[in-house]
Scaffold this active site. Sequence first.
Site: not given
Length: 241
Positions: A70, A104, A122, A130, A133, A153, A215, A217
Amino acid sequence: MRDTVPDLGDLRERLDAARSVTVLTGSGISAESGLPTFRGVGGLWRTHRVEELASPQGFARDPRLVWTWYNERRNAHASVEPSPAHVALAEIEKRVPDFTLATQNVDSLHVRAGSRNVLELHGSLREAKCTRCDARQPLDDVLAMGDAFAHECGGMWRPDIVWFGEALPAGVLAAAFDAARRADLMLVVGTSGIVHPAASLATKRATRAYVVEVNPEETALTAQVDRSIRARASDVLPRLA
Ligand code: OAD
Protein backbone atom coordinates in the site's frame (compact mmCIF):
# COMPACT_ATOMS: atom_id res chain seq x y z
CA MET A 1 -9.98 1.60 -35.15
CA ARG A 2 -11.83 3.47 -32.40
CA ASP A 3 -13.70 6.63 -33.26
CA THR A 4 -11.73 9.44 -31.59
CA VAL A 5 -14.77 11.71 -31.36
CA PRO A 6 -17.42 9.52 -29.76
CA ASP A 7 -21.08 10.29 -30.37
CA LEU A 8 -22.54 11.68 -27.15
CA GLY A 9 -26.11 11.58 -28.44
CA ASP A 10 -28.31 13.78 -26.27
CA LEU A 11 -26.11 13.41 -23.19
CA ARG A 12 -25.24 17.11 -23.02
CA GLU A 13 -28.90 18.09 -23.12
CA ARG A 14 -29.74 15.50 -20.47
CA LEU A 15 -26.97 16.83 -18.26
CA ASP A 16 -28.19 20.42 -18.67
CA ALA A 17 -31.72 19.37 -17.75
CA ALA A 18 -30.77 17.18 -14.80
CA ARG A 19 -31.34 18.45 -11.28
CA SER A 20 -29.71 15.47 -9.64
CA VAL A 21 -26.68 13.66 -11.03
CA THR A 22 -24.83 10.71 -9.56
CA VAL A 23 -21.54 9.45 -10.97
CA LEU A 24 -20.00 6.07 -10.20
CA THR A 25 -16.34 5.75 -11.06
CA GLY A 26 -13.78 2.96 -11.05
CA SER A 27 -10.11 2.54 -11.77
CA GLY A 28 -10.55 3.17 -15.52
CA ILE A 29 -10.83 6.90 -14.88
CA SER A 30 -7.48 6.83 -13.09
CA ALA A 31 -5.95 4.86 -15.97
CA GLU A 32 -6.09 8.24 -17.67
CA SER A 33 -3.63 9.48 -15.03
CA GLY A 34 -1.32 6.53 -15.59
CA LEU A 35 -2.42 4.25 -12.73
CA PRO A 36 -3.14 0.57 -13.40
CA THR A 37 -6.69 -0.82 -13.30
CA PHE A 38 -7.40 -4.07 -11.44
CA ARG A 39 -8.46 -6.50 -14.14
CA GLY A 40 -7.29 -5.02 -17.45
CA VAL A 41 -3.93 -5.57 -19.16
CA GLY A 42 -1.27 -4.83 -16.53
CA GLY A 43 -4.06 -4.81 -13.91
CA LEU A 44 -3.16 -5.13 -10.25
CA TRP A 45 -5.13 -8.31 -9.72
CA ARG A 46 -3.42 -9.97 -12.68
CA THR A 47 0.00 -9.66 -11.13
CA HIS A 48 -0.71 -9.62 -7.39
CA ARG A 49 -2.43 -12.07 -5.09
CA VAL A 50 -5.61 -10.42 -3.84
CA GLU A 51 -5.92 -12.67 -0.81
CA GLU A 52 -2.40 -11.78 0.40
CA LEU A 53 -2.70 -8.03 -0.07
CA ALA A 54 -6.34 -7.12 0.26
CA SER A 55 -7.90 -9.30 2.91
CA PRO A 56 -7.93 -9.25 6.72
CA GLN A 57 -6.42 -12.75 6.68
CA GLY A 58 -3.53 -11.62 4.47
CA PHE A 59 -2.88 -8.68 6.77
CA ALA A 60 -2.91 -10.90 9.87
CA ARG A 61 -0.39 -13.22 8.17
CA ASP A 62 2.06 -10.59 6.96
CA PRO A 63 1.30 -6.96 7.89
CA ARG A 64 4.68 -5.78 6.63
CA LEU A 65 4.03 -7.15 3.11
CA VAL A 66 0.61 -5.48 3.04
CA TRP A 67 1.94 -2.15 4.30
CA THR A 68 4.81 -2.25 1.78
CA TRP A 69 2.37 -2.77 -1.07
CA TYR A 70 0.00 0.00 0.00
CA ASN A 71 2.94 2.33 0.55
CA GLU A 72 4.06 1.67 -3.03
CA ARG A 73 0.56 2.34 -4.30
CA ARG A 74 0.32 5.53 -2.25
CA ASN A 75 3.61 6.71 -3.75
CA ALA A 76 2.30 5.88 -7.23
CA HIS A 77 -0.86 7.92 -6.54
CA ALA A 78 1.21 10.85 -5.32
CA SER A 79 3.38 10.77 -8.43
CA VAL A 80 0.48 11.27 -10.88
CA GLU A 81 -1.96 14.11 -11.53
CA PRO A 82 -5.73 14.11 -11.90
CA SER A 83 -6.66 13.55 -15.55
CA PRO A 84 -8.86 15.81 -17.72
CA ALA A 85 -11.69 13.37 -16.88
CA HIS A 86 -11.28 13.91 -13.13
CA VAL A 87 -11.15 17.66 -13.65
CA ALA A 88 -14.23 17.58 -15.88
CA LEU A 89 -16.28 15.91 -13.14
CA ALA A 90 -15.26 18.63 -10.69
CA GLU A 91 -16.38 21.24 -13.23
CA ILE A 92 -19.71 19.53 -13.87
CA GLU A 93 -20.37 19.39 -10.13
CA LYS A 94 -20.29 23.20 -9.96
CA ARG A 95 -23.33 23.56 -12.18
CA VAL A 96 -25.56 20.69 -11.06
CA PRO A 97 -27.79 21.48 -8.05
CA ASP A 98 -27.49 18.00 -6.54
CA PHE A 99 -24.32 16.16 -7.51
CA THR A 100 -22.76 13.08 -5.94
CA LEU A 101 -19.61 11.31 -7.01
CA ALA A 102 -19.39 7.76 -5.67
CA THR A 103 -15.98 6.30 -6.39
CA GLN A 104 -14.49 2.87 -5.86
CA ASN A 105 -11.02 4.39 -6.18
CA VAL A 106 -8.76 4.90 -3.19
CA ASP A 107 -6.29 7.19 -4.97
CA SER A 108 -7.80 10.57 -3.89
CA LEU A 109 -7.58 11.87 -7.47
CA HIS A 110 -11.20 13.08 -7.45
CA VAL A 111 -10.55 15.08 -4.28
CA ARG A 112 -7.31 16.46 -5.73
CA ALA A 113 -9.17 17.45 -8.92
CA GLY A 114 -11.54 19.58 -6.84
CA SER A 115 -14.61 17.35 -6.55
CA ARG A 116 -16.39 18.13 -3.30
CA ASN A 117 -19.24 15.72 -2.73
CA VAL A 118 -17.17 12.56 -3.02
CA LEU A 119 -18.21 9.25 -1.47
CA GLU A 120 -15.22 6.94 -1.24
CA LEU A 121 -16.96 3.57 -1.24
CA HIS A 122 -13.78 1.51 -0.78
CA GLY A 123 -11.95 3.88 1.57
CA SER A 124 -8.86 5.90 0.80
CA LEU A 125 -5.11 5.80 1.27
CA ARG A 126 -5.09 8.99 3.32
CA GLU A 127 -5.81 7.41 6.69
CA ALA A 128 -5.01 4.32 8.72
CA LYS A 129 -7.40 2.77 11.21
CA CYS A 130 -6.98 0.35 14.09
CA THR A 131 -8.03 -3.28 13.57
CA ARG A 132 -9.58 -3.35 17.03
CA CYS A 133 -10.84 0.08 18.16
CA ASP A 134 -12.11 3.22 16.40
CA ALA A 135 -8.72 5.00 16.37
CA ARG A 136 -7.60 6.64 13.14
CA GLN A 137 -4.62 8.66 12.09
CA PRO A 138 -3.03 9.94 8.89
CA LEU A 139 -1.44 7.15 6.91
CA ASP A 140 1.82 9.08 6.68
CA ASP A 141 2.15 9.08 10.47
CA VAL A 142 1.74 5.31 10.60
CA LEU A 143 4.30 4.76 7.85
CA ALA A 144 6.72 6.96 9.77
CA MET A 145 6.50 4.44 12.63
CA GLY A 146 8.59 1.95 10.63
CA ASP A 147 7.61 -1.63 11.40
CA ALA A 148 5.85 -0.79 14.66
CA PHE A 149 2.25 -1.17 13.53
CA ALA A 150 0.87 -2.04 16.97
CA HIS A 151 -1.76 0.26 18.46
CA GLU A 152 -1.87 0.80 22.23
CA CYS A 153 -5.26 -0.93 22.52
CA GLY A 154 -3.72 -4.19 21.35
CA GLY A 155 -4.88 -3.83 17.73
CA MET A 156 -2.78 -2.98 14.68
CA TRP A 157 -2.76 -0.03 12.35
CA ARG A 158 -4.04 -0.94 8.88
CA PRO A 159 -4.91 1.08 5.76
CA ASP A 160 -8.45 2.50 5.71
CA ILE A 161 -9.36 0.38 2.70
CA VAL A 162 -12.27 -2.00 2.24
CA TRP A 163 -10.77 -5.45 1.79
CA PHE A 164 -12.33 -8.55 0.31
CA GLY A 165 -14.96 -10.02 2.58
CA GLU A 166 -15.44 -6.73 4.44
CA ALA A 167 -18.48 -4.46 4.52
CA LEU A 168 -18.37 -1.01 2.95
CA PRO A 169 -18.59 1.91 5.41
CA ALA A 170 -22.32 1.93 6.20
CA GLY A 171 -22.89 5.70 6.17
CA VAL A 172 -21.02 6.15 2.90
CA LEU A 173 -22.91 3.32 1.23
CA ALA A 174 -26.28 4.60 2.45
CA ALA A 175 -25.48 8.08 1.13
CA ALA A 176 -24.55 6.59 -2.23
CA PHE A 177 -27.82 4.65 -2.49
CA ASP A 178 -29.76 7.79 -1.49
CA ALA A 179 -28.00 9.72 -4.24
CA ALA A 180 -28.74 6.96 -6.77
CA ARG A 181 -32.43 7.05 -5.77
CA ARG A 182 -32.60 10.83 -6.26
CA ALA A 183 -30.67 10.97 -9.53
CA ASP A 184 -32.20 11.93 -12.90
CA LEU A 185 -28.96 11.09 -14.65
CA MET A 186 -26.25 8.65 -13.69
CA LEU A 187 -22.83 8.33 -15.29
CA VAL A 188 -20.88 5.09 -14.81
CA VAL A 189 -17.27 5.68 -15.74
CA GLY A 190 -14.31 3.31 -15.89
CA THR A 191 -15.56 0.35 -13.91
CA SER A 192 -16.00 -3.29 -14.89
CA GLY A 193 -19.14 -3.27 -12.75
CA ILE A 194 -18.48 -6.64 -11.20
CA VAL A 195 -17.76 -5.61 -7.63
CA HIS A 196 -20.88 -5.25 -5.50
CA PRO A 197 -22.46 -3.48 -3.76
CA ALA A 198 -20.79 -0.55 -5.63
CA ALA A 199 -21.98 -1.78 -9.03
CA SER A 200 -25.54 -2.20 -7.73
CA LEU A 201 -25.86 1.59 -7.60
CA ALA A 202 -26.27 1.62 -11.38
CA THR A 203 -28.99 -1.04 -11.52
CA LYS A 204 -32.68 -0.40 -12.08
CA ARG A 205 -33.41 -1.59 -8.57
CA ALA A 206 -31.30 1.26 -7.14
CA THR A 207 -32.08 4.11 -9.52
CA ARG A 208 -34.73 5.50 -11.84
CA ALA A 209 -32.07 7.68 -13.49
CA TYR A 210 -31.12 7.54 -17.15
CA VAL A 211 -27.86 5.60 -16.86
CA VAL A 212 -24.98 6.24 -19.26
CA GLU A 213 -21.85 4.13 -19.19
CA VAL A 214 -18.53 5.51 -20.41
CA ASN A 215 -16.07 2.70 -21.00
CA PRO A 216 -14.02 1.52 -24.00
CA GLU A 217 -15.08 -2.07 -23.22
CA GLU A 218 -18.35 -3.88 -22.61
CA THR A 219 -18.90 -4.48 -18.88
CA ALA A 220 -21.10 -6.45 -16.51
CA LEU A 221 -23.39 -3.40 -16.36
CA THR A 222 -23.69 -2.80 -20.10
CA ALA A 223 -26.87 -4.84 -20.51
CA GLN A 224 -28.59 -2.83 -17.76
CA VAL A 225 -27.68 0.74 -18.70
CA ASP A 226 -29.67 3.01 -21.01
CA ARG A 227 -26.73 3.99 -23.14
CA SER A 228 -23.12 2.88 -23.51
CA ILE A 229 -20.52 5.22 -24.92
CA ARG A 230 -17.59 3.06 -25.97
CA ALA A 231 -14.83 5.56 -25.35
CA ARG A 232 -12.23 6.63 -22.85
CA ALA A 233 -13.33 8.89 -20.01
CA SER A 234 -11.11 11.73 -21.25
CA ASP A 235 -12.70 11.56 -24.70
CA VAL A 236 -16.15 12.14 -23.21
CA LEU A 237 -16.21 13.97 -19.87
CA PRO A 238 -14.27 17.13 -20.87
CA ARG A 239 -16.82 17.61 -23.68
CA LEU A 240 -19.59 17.70 -21.07
CA ALA A 241 -17.82 20.08 -18.70
P1 OAD B 1 -11.51 -3.05 -13.10
O1 OAD B 1 -10.07 -3.28 -13.39
O2 OAD B 1 -12.33 -4.23 -12.75
O3 OAD B 1 -12.20 -2.33 -14.34
C1 OAD B 1 -11.64 -1.20 -14.93
C2 OAD B 1 -12.54 -0.74 -16.05
O4 OAD B 1 -12.05 0.47 -16.58
C3 OAD B 1 -12.66 -1.73 -17.22
O5 OAD B 1 -14.03 -1.93 -17.54
C4 OAD B 1 -11.96 -0.98 -18.37
O6 OAD B 1 -12.52 -1.27 -19.65
C5 OAD B 1 -12.21 0.46 -17.99
N1 OAD B 1 -11.27 1.45 -18.54
C6 OAD B 1 -9.96 1.31 -18.81
N2 OAD B 1 -9.44 2.44 -19.28
C7 OAD B 1 -10.46 3.35 -19.32
C8 OAD B 1 -10.55 4.72 -19.71
N3 OAD B 1 -9.49 5.38 -20.17
N4 OAD B 1 -11.76 5.34 -19.61
C9 OAD B 1 -12.84 4.66 -19.15
N5 OAD B 1 -12.80 3.36 -18.76
C10 OAD B 1 -11.63 2.72 -18.84
O7 OAD B 1 -11.57 -1.92 -11.96
P2 OAD B 1 -12.80 -1.44 -11.05
O8 OAD B 1 -14.09 -1.59 -11.76
O9 OAD B 1 -12.43 -0.11 -10.53
O10 OAD B 1 -11.84 -2.95 -4.94
O11 OAD B 1 -12.72 -2.51 -9.88
C11 OAD B 1 -13.65 -2.43 -8.83
C12 OAD B 1 -13.01 -2.81 -7.53
O12 OAD B 1 -12.34 -4.08 -7.69
C13 OAD B 1 -11.91 -1.88 -7.05
O13 OAD B 1 -12.39 -0.76 -6.34
C14 OAD B 1 -11.11 -2.76 -6.16
C15 OAD B 1 -11.06 -4.03 -6.98
O14 OAD B 1 -10.92 -5.20 -6.26
C16 OAD B 1 -11.20 -3.02 -3.77
O15 OAD B 1 -9.98 -2.98 -3.69
C17 OAD B 1 -12.10 -3.13 -2.59
